[in-house]
Write a protein that holds these residues in place. Sequence first.
Motif, PDB file in Angstrom:
ATOM      1  N   ALA A   1       0.851   4.413  -2.859  1.00  0.00           N
ATOM      2  CA  ALA A   1       0.671   5.835  -2.555  1.00  0.00           C
ATOM      3  C   ALA A   1       1.817   6.656  -3.131  1.00  0.00           C
ATOM      4  O   ALA A   1       1.601   7.731  -3.698  1.00  0.00           O
TER       5      ALA A   1
ATOM      6  N   GLU B   1       0.815  -1.222   0.000  1.00  0.00           N
ATOM      7  CA  GLU B   1       0.000   0.000   0.000  1.00  0.00           C
ATOM      8  C   GLU B   1       0.847   1.272   0.000  1.00  0.00           C
ATOM      9  O   GLU B   1       0.535   2.240  -0.688  1.00  0.00           O
ATOM     10  N   GLU B   2       1.932   1.292   0.768  1.00  0.00           N
ATOM     11  CA  GLU B   2       2.787   2.484   0.864  1.00  0.00           C
ATOM     12  C   GLU B   2       3.421   2.809  -0.492  1.00  0.00           C
ATOM     13  O   GLU B   2       3.541   3.970  -0.871  1.00  0.00           O
TER      14      GLU B   2
ATOM     15  N   LEU C   1      10.440   8.684   4.823  1.00  0.00           N
ATOM     16  CA  LEU C   1      10.708   7.412   5.491  1.00  0.00           C
ATOM     17  C   LEU C   1      12.196   7.066   5.523  1.00  0.00           C
ATOM     18  O   LEU C   1      12.570   5.927   5.715  1.00  0.00           O
TER      19      LEU C   1
END
Length: 79
Positions: free
Chosen positions: A56, A52-53, A67
């Motif tokens: 995005a 999911e990250e 991050l």
Amino acid sequence: RSWISQVAPMKTPVLIQGDRGTGRELVAENIHFLSPHAGEAFMVFSTEGTPEELIAMDVFGVERGFLGSSVASRKGKIE
């Protein structure tokens, strides 16, 4: 094909499901080109097996240092 022309003018999201190779992208293109948004951009990308990250970041882009892992800023597909 008749259901494609029925959903194309609607202002609601459409979920297209199917196995790989069944023509999901063609269905999406047909819905788009028969819709009121036909003159706008149409973009295809697969999220199959992607965390999911990362989805995005691919869609919205990423700023340098996000991050602690990005070396450089990168524009997303929307931008």
